[in-house]
Design an enzyme around this catalytic site. Structure first.
Site, PDB file in Angstrom:
ATOM      1  N   TYR A 168       1.504  -4.619 -20.196  1.00 20.21           N
ATOM      2  CA  TYR A 168       2.071  -4.960 -18.891  1.00 20.21           C
ATOM      3  C   TYR A 168       1.225  -4.447 -17.732  1.00 20.21           C
ATOM      4  O   TYR A 168       1.282  -5.001 -16.639  1.00 20.21           O
ATOM      5  CB  TYR A 168       3.523  -4.492 -18.781  1.00 20.21           C
ATOM      6  N   HIS A 220       0.861  -1.186   0.000  1.00 24.10           N
ATOM      7  CA  HIS A 220       0.000   0.000   0.000  1.00 24.10           C
ATOM      8  C   HIS A 220       0.897   1.234   0.000  1.00 24.10           C
ATOM      9  O   HIS A 220       1.744   1.388   0.891  1.00 24.10           O
ATOM     10  CB  HIS A 220      -0.913   0.008   1.235  1.00 24.10           C
ATOM     11  N   HIS A 232       1.381   5.676  -1.177  1.00 25.24           N
ATOM     12  CA  HIS A 232       0.743   6.965  -1.435  1.00 25.24           C
ATOM     13  C   HIS A 232       1.393   7.583  -2.676  1.00 25.24           C
ATOM     14  O   HIS A 232       1.746   8.752  -2.680  1.00 25.24           O
ATOM     15  CB  HIS A 232       0.903   7.893  -0.232  1.00 25.24           C
TER      16      HIS A 232
END
Length: 225
Positions: free
Chosen positions: A120, A93, A95
């Site tokens: 891709y 995860h 930002h």
């Protein structure tokens, strides 16, 4: 792979992501699912560029802290994606700038946040869902992830960032990077009427590389492999 090697792998990939500006400050988190059902996960308020292998949080199968520092507040997010994606062994995860920017655009389709721009992107990240904004750490985000019924390995959290699962940490990192680059391409080409992959080209990729794309679930005769 031993516990020590797994911890080192988290630190190595975390530093790589940080050094290339994909997750600034103490943002972002990484987890890996262990054979006993527990996890290794990066601690809260820890920079991915400066992780200490010995301080990485170890959780048992019930999500309770066994050793290491206090884990990231995003545990509900990771837990829900592991629950709904049985093949997932690692989750990243971030930002990352372009992926976050993408979530703020009004035209984004929650079922396909990005069009089929490159082979891709589809091969690494598949298709990407967008879920509404939730406060970081809000347990309600878990219900939003479960609502996707495990169809997506890559998810964007509105005004927050990408969450990507893989069958290894390397696969999750590569998919996250591909998602970020594809978001960057989208922003560069927005309103320029670019040429995307055709439905036939998408079908060819799915058939050749055994891609389980949500948009093809109802395609008659499609073999998910």
């Amino acid at each position: 792979m031993s516990d020590t090697r797994l911890r080192e792998e988290i630190c190595r990939y975390g530093r790589s992501l940080f050094e290339r500006g994909l997750t600034p400050g103490s943002s972002g988190n990484i987890s890996m699912r262990l054979d006993d059902g527990g996890w290794l996960v990066t601690p809260t308020n820890a920079s991915l560029g400066f992780l200490d292998p010995g301080r990485i949080s170890r959780l048992d199968a019930g999500g309770r802290l066994v050793s290491g520092d206090k884990p990231t507040k995003e545990i509900p997010l990771h837990s829900a994606l592991y629950e709904s994606r049985g093949s997932a062994r690692a989750i990243v995860h971030l930002h990352s700038t372009h992926a976050v920017a993408l979530t703020m655009l009004p035209e984004i389709d929650p079922r396909a946040a990005l069009p089929p721009m490159t082979p891709y992107y589809l091969m690494r990240a598949g298709e990407t869902a967008l879920v509404p904004y939730y406060r970081p750490g809000d347990p309600a985000v878990a219900d939003a992830i479960r609502g996707l019924a495990g169809k997506y390995s890559s998810v964007l959290l509105a005004n927050h960032g990408p969450v990507v699962a893989g069958d290894s940490l390397e696969a999750a990192v590569f998919a996250t990077e591909e998602l970020e680059e594809t978001a960057k391409l989208y922003l560069l080409l927005r309103n320029l009427n670019p040429r995307y992959l055709s439905p036939q080209q998408v079908l060819d990729l799915a058939s050749t590389f055994k891609l389980d794309l949500p948009s093809l679930d109802d395609h008659e005769g499609h073999d998910h492999g």
